[in-house]
Scaffold this motif. Structure first.
Motif, PDB file in Angstrom:
ATOM      1  N   ASN A 127       4.300  -4.237   2.810  1.00  0.00           N
ATOM      2  CA  ASN A 127       5.011  -3.018   2.400  1.00  0.00           C
ATOM      3  C   ASN A 127       4.066  -1.829   2.475  1.00  0.00           C
ATOM      4  OD1 ASN A 127       7.439  -4.493   1.463  1.00  0.00           O
ATOM      5  ND2 ASN A 127       6.044  -5.244  -0.119  1.00  0.00           N
ATOM      6  N   VAL A 128       4.437  -0.811   3.239  1.00  0.00           N
ATOM      7  CA  VAL A 128       3.634   0.402   3.361  1.00  0.00           C
ATOM      8  C   VAL A 128       4.527   1.621   3.151  1.00  0.00           C
ATOM      9  CG1 VAL A 128       2.267   1.848   4.925  1.00  0.00           C
ATOM     10  CG2 VAL A 128       1.921  -0.622   4.896  1.00  0.00           C
ATOM     11  N   SER A 129       4.065   2.526   2.269  1.00  0.00           N
ATOM     12  CA  SER A 129       4.776   3.787   2.032  1.00  0.00           C
ATOM     13  C   SER A 129       3.784   4.929   2.171  1.00  0.00           C
ATOM     14  CB  SER A 129       5.399   3.807   0.638  1.00  0.00           C
ATOM     15  OG  SER A 129       6.356   2.781   0.498  1.00  0.00           O
ATOM     16  N   LEU A 130       4.032   5.834   3.096  1.00  0.00           N
ATOM     17  CA  LEU A 130       3.221   7.033   3.303  1.00  0.00           C
ATOM     18  C   LEU A 130       4.153   8.228   3.169  1.00  0.00           C
ATOM     19  CD1 LEU A 130       1.202   5.801   6.418  1.00  0.00           C
ATOM     20  CD2 LEU A 130       0.491   5.729   4.025  1.00  0.00           C
ATOM     21  N   ILE A 131       4.247   8.780   1.948  1.00  0.00           N
ATOM     22  CA  ILE A 131       5.242   9.795   1.615  1.00  0.00           C
ATOM     23  C   ILE A 131       4.547  11.120   1.308  1.00  0.00           C
ATOM     24  CG2 ILE A 131       7.122  10.398   0.039  1.00  0.00           C
ATOM     25  CD1 ILE A 131       7.432   7.379  -0.508  1.00  0.00           C
ATOM     26  N   ARG A 132       5.056  12.188   1.937  1.00  0.00           N
ATOM     27  CA  ARG A 132       4.517  13.543   1.745  1.00  0.00           C
ATOM     28  C   ARG A 132       3.013  13.585   2.046  1.00  0.00           C
ATOM     29  NH1 ARG A 132       7.679  13.425  -2.863  1.00  0.00           N
ATOM     30  NH2 ARG A 132       5.869  13.459  -4.265  1.00  0.00           N
ATOM     31  N   CYS A 133       2.650  13.092   3.198  1.00  0.00           N
ATOM     32  CA  CYS A 133       1.247  13.075   3.620  1.00  0.00           C
ATOM     33  C   CYS A 133       1.004  13.949   4.853  1.00  0.00           C
ATOM     34  CB  CYS A 133       0.813  11.643   3.923  1.00  0.00           C
ATOM     35  SG  CYS A 133       0.833  10.557   2.502  1.00  0.00           S
ATOM     36  N   SER A 134       1.979  14.801   5.229  1.00  0.00           N
ATOM     37  CA  SER A 134       1.871  15.630   6.442  1.00  0.00           C
ATOM     38  C   SER A 134       1.650  14.775   7.684  1.00  0.00           C
ATOM     39  CB  SER A 134       0.736  16.658   6.289  1.00  0.00           C
ATOM     40  OG  SER A 134       1.001  17.538   5.216  1.00  0.00           O
ATOM     41  N   LEU A 135       2.159  13.573   7.687  1.00  0.00           N
ATOM     42  CA  LEU A 135       2.000  12.657   8.811  1.00  0.00           C
ATOM     43  C   LEU A 135       2.872  13.103   9.984  1.00  0.00           C
ATOM     44  CD1 LEU A 135       0.810   9.879   9.679  1.00  0.00           C
ATOM     45  CD2 LEU A 135       2.922   8.870   8.845  1.00  0.00           C
ATOM     46  N   PHE A 143       0.855  -1.184   0.000  1.00  0.00           N
ATOM     47  CA  PHE A 143       0.000   0.000   0.000  1.00  0.00           C
ATOM     48  C   PHE A 143       0.895   1.238   0.000  1.00  0.00           C
ATOM     49  CE2 PHE A 143      -2.636   3.050   2.578  1.00  0.00           C
ATOM     50  CZ  PHE A 143      -3.458   3.401   1.531  1.00  0.00           C
ATOM     51  N   THR A 144       0.655   2.113  -1.005  1.00  0.00           N
ATOM     52  CA  THR A 144       1.509   3.289  -1.171  1.00  0.00           C
ATOM     53  C   THR A 144       0.667   4.538  -1.357  1.00  0.00           C
ATOM     54  OG1 THR A 144       3.232   1.954  -2.225  1.00  0.00           O
ATOM     55  CG2 THR A 144       3.334   4.342  -2.565  1.00  0.00           C
ATOM     56  N   ILE A 145       0.965   5.571  -0.573  1.00  0.00           N
ATOM     57  CA  ILE A 145       0.367   6.895  -0.758  1.00  0.00           C
ATOM     58  C   ILE A 145       1.497   7.903  -0.903  1.00  0.00           C
ATOM     59  CG2 ILE A 145      -1.041   8.720   0.244  1.00  0.00           C
ATOM     60  CD1 ILE A 145      -2.596   6.670   1.743  1.00  0.00           C
ATOM     61  N   ILE A 146       1.455   8.677  -2.011  1.00  0.00           N
ATOM     62  CA  ILE A 146       2.468   9.710  -2.246  1.00  0.00           C
ATOM     63  C   ILE A 146       1.760  11.024  -2.532  1.00  0.00           C
ATOM     64  CG2 ILE A 146       4.420  10.440  -3.664  1.00  0.00           C
ATOM     65  CD1 ILE A 146       4.926   7.511  -4.332  1.00  0.00           C
ATOM     66  N   ASN A 147       1.983  11.981  -1.668  1.00  0.00           N
ATOM     67  CA  ASN A 147       1.454  13.326  -1.864  1.00  0.00           C
ATOM     68  C   ASN A 147      -0.073  13.323  -1.943  1.00  0.00           C
ATOM     69  OD1 ASN A 147       1.575  16.119  -2.196  1.00  0.00           O
ATOM     70  ND2 ASN A 147       1.783  15.983  -4.427  1.00  0.00           N
ATOM     71  N   LEU A 148      -0.712  12.967  -0.852  1.00  0.00           N
ATOM     72  CA  LEU A 148      -2.178  12.949  -0.761  1.00  0.00           C
ATOM     73  C   LEU A 148      -2.649  14.105   0.118  1.00  0.00           C
ATOM     74  CD1 LEU A 148      -4.827  11.382  -1.386  1.00  0.00           C
ATOM     75  CD2 LEU A 148      -4.510  10.297   0.846  1.00  0.00           C
ATOM     76  N   THR A 149      -3.683  14.812  -0.360  1.00  0.00           N
ATOM     77  CA  THR A 149      -4.282  15.914   0.396  1.00  0.00           C
ATOM     78  C   THR A 149      -5.643  15.490   0.908  1.00  0.00           C
ATOM     79  OG1 THR A 149      -3.162  17.541  -0.985  1.00  0.00           O
ATOM     80  CG2 THR A 149      -5.048  18.308   0.297  1.00  0.00           C
ATOM     81  N   ILE A 150      -5.887  15.677   2.205  1.00  0.00           N
ATOM     82  CA  ILE A 150      -7.175  15.377   2.828  1.00  0.00           C
ATOM     83  C   ILE A 150      -7.784  16.709   3.234  1.00  0.00           C
ATOM     84  CG2 ILE A 150      -8.374  14.110   4.640  1.00  0.00           C
ATOM     85  CD1 ILE A 150      -5.948  12.280   4.812  1.00  0.00           C
ATOM     86  N   SER A 151      -8.740  17.158   2.461  1.00  0.00           N
ATOM     87  CA  SER A 151      -9.279  18.504   2.653  1.00  0.00           C
ATOM     88  C   SER A 151     -10.038  18.648   3.964  1.00  0.00           C
ATOM     89  CB  SER A 151     -10.171  18.894   1.470  1.00  0.00           C
ATOM     90  OG  SER A 151     -11.215  17.947   1.298  1.00  0.00           O
ATOM     91  N   GLU A 152     -10.656  17.595   4.463  1.00  0.00           N
ATOM     92  CA  GLU A 152     -11.442  17.670   5.693  1.00  0.00           C
ATOM     93  C   GLU A 152     -10.828  16.751   6.760  1.00  0.00           C
ATOM     94  OE1 GLU A 152     -15.730  17.607   5.247  1.00  0.00           O
ATOM     95  OE2 GLU A 152     -15.502  17.853   3.074  1.00  0.00           O
ATOM     96  N   PHE A 153      -9.542  16.831   6.920  1.00  0.00           N
ATOM     97  CA  PHE A 153      -8.825  15.929   7.821  1.00  0.00           C
ATOM     98  C   PHE A 153      -9.346  16.004   9.256  1.00  0.00           C
ATOM     99  CE2 PHE A 153      -5.359  15.190  10.819  1.00  0.00           C
ATOM    100  CZ  PHE A 153      -5.025  13.891  10.486  1.00  0.00           C
ATOM    101  N   TYR A 154      -9.580  17.197   9.756  1.00  0.00           N
ATOM    102  CA  TYR A 154      -9.944  17.355  11.163  1.00  0.00           C
ATOM    103  C   TYR A 154     -11.406  17.002  11.446  1.00  0.00           C
ATOM    104  CZ  TYR A 154      -5.426  19.489  11.650  1.00  0.00           C
ATOM    105  OH  TYR A 154      -4.077  19.705  11.654  1.00  0.00           O
ATOM    106  N   ASP A 155     -12.201  16.671  10.407  1.00  0.00           N
ATOM    107  CA  ASP A 155     -13.565  16.178  10.598  1.00  0.00           C
ATOM    108  C   ASP A 155     -13.650  14.673  10.405  1.00  0.00           C
ATOM    109  OD1 ASP A 155     -14.635  18.633  11.166  1.00  0.00           O
ATOM    110  OD2 ASP A 155     -15.028  19.117   9.053  1.00  0.00           O
ATOM    111  N   PHE A 156     -12.506  14.034  10.288  1.00  0.00           N
ATOM    112  CA  PHE A 156     -12.497  12.587  10.034  1.00  0.00           C
ATOM    113  C   PHE A 156     -13.045  11.815  11.232  1.00  0.00           C
ATOM    114  CE2 PHE A 156     -10.123   9.944   6.831  1.00  0.00           C
ATOM    115  CZ  PHE A 156     -10.505  10.726   5.759  1.00  0.00           C
ATOM    116  N   TYR A 157     -13.776  10.740  10.897  1.00  0.00           N
ATOM    117  CA  TYR A 157     -14.207   9.795  11.927  1.00  0.00           C
ATOM    118  C   TYR A 157     -13.052   8.852  12.257  1.00  0.00           C
ATOM    119  CZ  TYR A 157     -19.103  11.188  11.377  1.00  0.00           C
ATOM    120  OH  TYR A 157     -20.264  11.878  11.362  1.00  0.00           O
ATOM    121  N   SER A 158     -13.163   8.195  13.359  1.00  0.00           N
ATOM    122  CA  SER A 158     -12.172   7.179  13.690  1.00  0.00           C
ATOM    123  C   SER A 158     -12.230   6.053  12.678  1.00  0.00           C
ATOM    124  CB  SER A 158     -12.448   6.620  15.091  1.00  0.00           C
ATOM    125  OG  SER A 158     -11.598   5.532  15.343  1.00  0.00           O
TER     126      SER A 158
END
Length: 613
Positions: free
Chosen positions: A169-177, A141-156
């Motif tokens: 294999n997991v890649s979370l790149i440029r996700c403001s993590l 699973f790979t995420i590169i440069n993903l924008t979540i516009s409503e991040f702070y309203d996300f449910y658990s």
């Protein structure tokens, strides 16, 4: 787990999303030889999507977060493939209303790899699914440069826990993590590869995100370009991962050295700490590392013993010489380009016995002949970037020229050696001359010659009569001293005239250089009386006294000099070096000492008359 888990669990939901229905025109094409289906925003809709029914790899490429058409959503839901599937979404807009539907399809049993790049997720993660008794094929699973516009309203996203365990294999790149809950790591029982590059992880968050209880199988961890500052914290956190073999800590500022030596696991083999502002490597490096990247730091020296090291990348530092070969006995690959090397000696390179690959371009080499010849000799063996990356930094006339293009003559090549030989040879000759001159009293003769030149320059000056102390200075050979002291001196000094004579034995000043005494005695005497004999003409001293006396008269008409022949001497017997004596005897009357007593009275009268004149 609540908002801190949103970015981590979100990725598991991305491949289960509902693509928004749109009238945008899309087109799909299948490359049969590779079973690859590519859908782009062009053509007349997705009527040809069924052509991709046999594909095993799907790539959906939008334009500025375009919505994916409903036709493709329906197609993927109904897809019943026994083959493992890879799906890539690029530059698309994603919502979460399809997650409920996708979880009930057979796609989860086929989708093995899911990639999202440069996309926007507009949902809030509100779904209600069950994961028990489900076959889940997802491994990468790979995420590169993903924008979540409503991040702070996300449910658990707790419902995704069941999807974490199969991941490898997991890649979370440029996700403001900025944080991964420890519970996530605990769930990832099979994860071996984790890439968290270019996020916002800080030192404190790292201890939580990579807690000791999580990631039991983790082997490769990449933390490139986060906000880490404390190498000690990183070391204390990561050294507990017993199976970790590959770590990337590049693009941080670890300039503050840790207060202790970091003890890494024995399994550690690959370490990238490039571009980390390091000035030294003490306490940083794992001893058992096999591949080490220290590029783009500020190292001026590198003296660390790494017995298992096989590959060393240390480009773009400040090294002026090659590191010592005995520190890396097994080194096979060596990159030292872009440093401050001035020369590349064949002997230094050959000390690395197992070296197979060397890159040493990008340095400002001193293009002397020895360097050029050495590089030419080793280039076909291991120097792979020769000749295009090798440039001269000096001498001035060769700056920015390729080392290979410098062709120097033999004189240019050995100019320094020749100059050294000339200087050394000159010094040796000078030493030999000094020794010879010392042994042969040449310095004494030189000093005497200088006095003679000074006396000659004074020849035209008038004699200062106020300084006259003696009537005559007697110049004679030592062998004639008996005649001078027992006969000449009593006759002249005991005479009624009481002539005052200057003799070197009694009138020379003790401790003063003999030539200074001679010159001073001649200057303070009205006459100089030369006692000429065979001994006299064989004496160098007598010759010099005769020469110095000449300064008192510039032509032979002056009667300052009185010559007394103590014995008959044929002129041809007189050595040629007594040229002045030859001239005087030819033009001046001289007295001859008679052997007969009856004639001696006349001799003394003539001598007294000459002294009084």
């Amino acid at each position: 787990m609540r908002s801190v888990m949103k970015i981590c669990f979100f990725g598991m939901a991305c491949f289960l999303v509902c693509f928004k229905v749109s009238s945008t025109q899309w087109s799909c094409s299948l490359e049969g030889s590779t079973n690859y289906c590519r859908c782009t925003m062009e053509g007349n809709g997705m009527s040809n999507i069924m052509a991709c029914a046999t594909a095993s790899s799907f790539e959906i490429i939008g334009n500025a977060q375009d919505e994916i058409p409903l036709d493709f959503r329906t197609f993927m839901i109904n897809l019943n493939s026994t083959a493992r599937i890879k799906m890539t979404l690029k530059n698309v807009a994603i919502s979460d209303d399809f997650i409920q539907v996708i979880f009930n399809s057979s796609l989860l049993g086929s989708l093995e790899e899911f990639v999202i790049e440069d996309s926007d997720y507009a949902g809030r993660g509100y779904v209600n699914v069950q994961t028990y008794n489900r076959e889940i094929a997802l491994r990468t699973f790979t995420i590169i440069n993903l924008t979540i516009s409503e991040f702070y309203d996300f449910y658990s996203l707790d419902y995704l826990k069941g999807f974490l365990a199969p991941l490898v294999n997991v890649s979370l790149i440029r996700c403001s993590l900025f944080l991964i809950p420890c519970e996530v790591g605990i769930e990832m029982l099979n994860l071996t590869y984790l890439d968290l590059s270019e996020n916002k992880l800080q030192d404190t968050a790292l201890t939580v995100s990579l807690c000791a209880e999580g990631y039991p199988e983790l082997m490769v961890l990449k933390l490139r370009k986060n906000y880490l500052r404390s190498y000690a914290t990183v070391c204390q956190t990561l050294r507990l991962f017993s199976k970790l073999i590959h770590l990337d800590l590049s693009q941080h500022d670890f300039s503050d050295p840790p207060p202790f030596q970091c003890l890494w696991q024995q399994s550690f083999k690959v370490f990238n700490i490039s571009n980390a502002n390091l000035q030294n490597t003490e306490k940083y490096l794992p001893e058992k590392v096999e591949i080490l990247d220290l590029s783009k730091n500020r190292l001026s020296t590198f003296d660390v013993y790494l017995p298992r090291l096989k590959e060393l990348y240390i480009s773009n530092n400040k090294l002026m010489t090659l590191p010592l070969a005995h520190n890396f006995p097994g080194l096979e690959v060596f990159n030292i380009e872009g440093n401050f090397l001035r020369s590349l000696q064949k002997s230094d390179v050959q000390d690395f016995k197992n070296l197979k690959f060397l890159k040493a371009g990008g340095n400002s080499y001193d293009c002397v002949c020895t360097l050029v010849s050495k590089v030419e000799e080793i280039k076909d063996i291991i120097v792979q970037d020769w000749p295009d990356d090798y440039f001269c930094g000096s001498p001035l006339q060769y700056q920015r020229k390729r080392v290979k293009d410098v062709h120097q003559s033999v004189l240019e090549c050995y100019q320094n050696i020749m100059l050294s030989v000339i200087i050394i040879g000159t010094l040796v000759i000078l030493v030999i001359l000094i020794v010879v001159c010392y042994k042969s009293h040449a310095f004494w003769y030189l000093r005497m010659a200088w006095k003679w030149l000074q006396a000659k320059r004074k020849a035209t000056k008038e004699v200062d009569t106020s300084k006259i102390k003696y009537d005559a200075f007697i110049s004679y050979s030592e062998e004639d001293c008996q005649w001078v002291e027992e006969i000449l001196v009593p006759q002249l000094e005991d005479d009624k005239e009481h002539f005052k004579l200057c003799l070197h034995k009694r009138n020379f000043q003790p401790g003063k250089w003999i030539m200074d005494n001679v010159i001073e005695s001649i200057e303070v005497s009205r006459k100089t009386l030369f006692i000429i004999s065979k001994h006299f003409v064989n004496s160098e001293w007598c010759k010099y006294e005769l020469e110095f006396s000449q300064r008192r008269f510039f032509d032979e008409s002056n009667d300052f000099v009185i010559l007394v022949l103590l014995e008959p001497i044929p002129k041809e017997v007189i050595p040629r070096r007594f040229c002045k004596l030859h001239k005087l005897m030819n033009k001046k009357t001289y007295l001859e000492w008679p052997e007969e007593e009856e004639e001696q009275g006349l001799f003394w009268d003539k001598l007294r008359t000459a002294l009084k004149s």
